[in-house]
Design an enzyme around this catalytic site. Structure first.
Site, PDB file in Angstrom:
ATOM      1  N   ARG A   1       0.887  -0.484  -0.480  1.00 23.72           N
ATOM      2  CA  ARG A   1       0.140  -0.067  -0.063  1.00 23.72           C
ATOM      3  C   ARG A   1       0.745   1.487  -0.406  1.00 23.72           C
ATOM      4  NH1 ARG A   1      -3.116   2.033  -3.240  1.00 23.72           N
ATOM      5  NH2 ARG A   1      -4.311  -0.425  -2.324  1.00 23.72           N
TER       6      ARG A   1
ATOM      7  N   LYS B   1       2.878  23.954  -1.560  1.00 25.99           N
ATOM      8  CA  LYS B   1       1.436  23.728  -1.519  1.00 25.99           C
ATOM      9  C   LYS B   1       1.704  22.323  -1.911  1.00 25.99           C
ATOM     10  CE  LYS B   1      -0.401  28.317  -3.469  1.00 25.99           C
ATOM     11  NZ  LYS B   1      -0.835  29.225  -4.010  1.00 25.99           N
TER      12      LYS B   1
ATOM     13  N   GLU C   1       8.075  39.249  -3.573  1.00 27.50           N
ATOM     14  CA  GLU C   1       7.225  39.123  -4.199  1.00 27.50           C
ATOM     15  C   GLU C   1       6.954  40.566  -4.502  1.00 27.50           C
ATOM     16  OE1 GLU C   1       3.776  36.758  -3.187  1.00 27.50           O
ATOM     17  OE2 GLU C   1       2.698  39.016  -2.574  1.00 27.50           O
TER      18      GLU C   1
ATOM     19  N   ASP D   1       4.111  38.889  -9.270  1.00 23.63           N
ATOM     20  CA  ASP D   1       2.412  37.780  -8.988  1.00 23.63           C
ATOM     21  C   ASP D   1       1.633  38.629  -9.336  1.00 23.63           C
ATOM     22  OD1 ASP D   1       1.859  36.219  -7.365  1.00 23.63           O
ATOM     23  OD2 ASP D   1       1.004  37.371  -6.232  1.00 23.63           O
TER      24      ASP D   1
ATOM     25  N   LYS E   1       6.894  37.537   1.232  1.00 21.09           N
ATOM     26  CA  LYS E   1       5.549  38.168  -0.013  1.00 21.09           C
ATOM     27  C   LYS E   1       5.147  39.364   1.066  1.00 21.09           C
ATOM     28  CE  LYS E   1       4.034  34.332  -1.354  1.00 21.09           C
ATOM     29  NZ  LYS E   1       3.235  32.959  -1.635  1.00 21.09           N
TER      30      LYS E   1
END
Length: 285
Positions: free
Chosen positions: A102, A137, A202, A224, A169
């Site tokens: 698995r 992410k 950013e 961005d 950011k």
């Protein structure tokens, strides 16, 4: 990205934790009906198409569980596969094969999906000179696997985590009181702590691009959520001052146009957070 040594350590942790989670105090289904002396052979069968990934990881899992298991690899990581292909055979203790089954499948199905999507993006960028990057992410606990899969698919890895690169950011900039303040404080912090970390900043608009360029020591500017026209303008303003990266909702339909604006990199969270697992099976033979 982190060093190869640290990356391998992350993989070891993933294997050990996954076995702990899945096996616990024993695979009682196998222990109940399979003799400890029984030996068998199984094949990794492809029931889909795309880029296979996770073969080398599967070897680590099998050998972690049982060093005597023998793996015969027919198709290597990064290869195109189709329905009916056999990627490898594994032979040895039947109990050991079942114990690993698995984890091997879960990892390879997801890694192959990520590698397949990455390869699609890489192909769309062919000839532009722009490279595709992953992001943070990722699925908690298995980031190393997912970033490994991006590399197998032909992409590049962004920073691994919060500790191996500085990335200022929008929230960092706002909390710090603006771009210049954020950069000044960052440079002082790196000097005071004797750290050598690259700095990415950013930018939300062209004015912020200009302010970043007034400061020295920036490795890359993250352009961005810019439209195509403003991206081209930003690239022109930046020139050779530092590297450029586009991000923000870029998909298969728009990625080529952003690349043609002249950016060095395009980052996409979709490589790891929006994929459908490749259909694979481990079948006794």
């Amino acid at each position: 990205m982190i060093s190869e040594k640290q990356f391998n350590k992350e993989i070891e942790i993933i294997v050990a934790n996954a076995i702990r989670e899945d096996v616990g105090d024993g695979d009682h289904s196998s222990l109940a009906c399979i003799p400890v002396t029984a030996e068998g052979k199984a094949k990794l069968l492809v029931k889909d198409e795309g880029i296979i990934a996770g073969v080398e990881f599967a070897k680590k899992v099998f050998h972690y569980i049982d060093k005597d298991l023998k793996i015969e690899t027919l198709i290597k990581d990064g290869s195109e596969v189709k329905f009916g292909d056999i990627v490898f055979f594994v032979e040895g203790s039947s109990q050991s094969i079942l114990k690993a089954e698995r984890l091997v499948l879960n990892a390879m199905q997801r890694m192959s999906a990520i590698a397949t999507k990455t390869k699609q993006f890489v192909d769309l960028l062919e000839g532009t000179g722009t490279k595709i990057l992953d992001t943070r992410k990722t699925t908690p606990g298995i980031r190393a696997l997912e970033k490994w899969a991006v590399k197998i698919g032909g992409g590049e890895n962004h920073r691994f985590a919060l500790y191996d690169m500085i990335m200022l950011k929008d929230n960092h900039i706002d909390f710090a009181g603006g771009i210049t303040n954020a950069l000044n404080k960052t440079k002082a912090y790196l000097k005071d702590t004797n750290r050598d970390l690259k700095i990415i900043v950013e930018a939300r608009n062209l004015d912020e691009i200009k302010e970043i360029l007034e400061n020295k020591g920036v490795y890359r500017i993250l352009i961005d959520n810019f439209n195509f026209e403003d991206t081209r303008t930003a690239v022109s303003l930046i020139g050779d001052s530092c590297l450029t990266e586009s991000s923000g909702g870029i998909n298969e339909k728009t990625i080529r146009k952003y690349a043609e604006c002249g950016v060095n990199y395009i980052s996409s969270g979709a490589l790891t957070h929006s994929v459908y697992n490749m259909d694979l099976s481990l079948k006794a033979v």
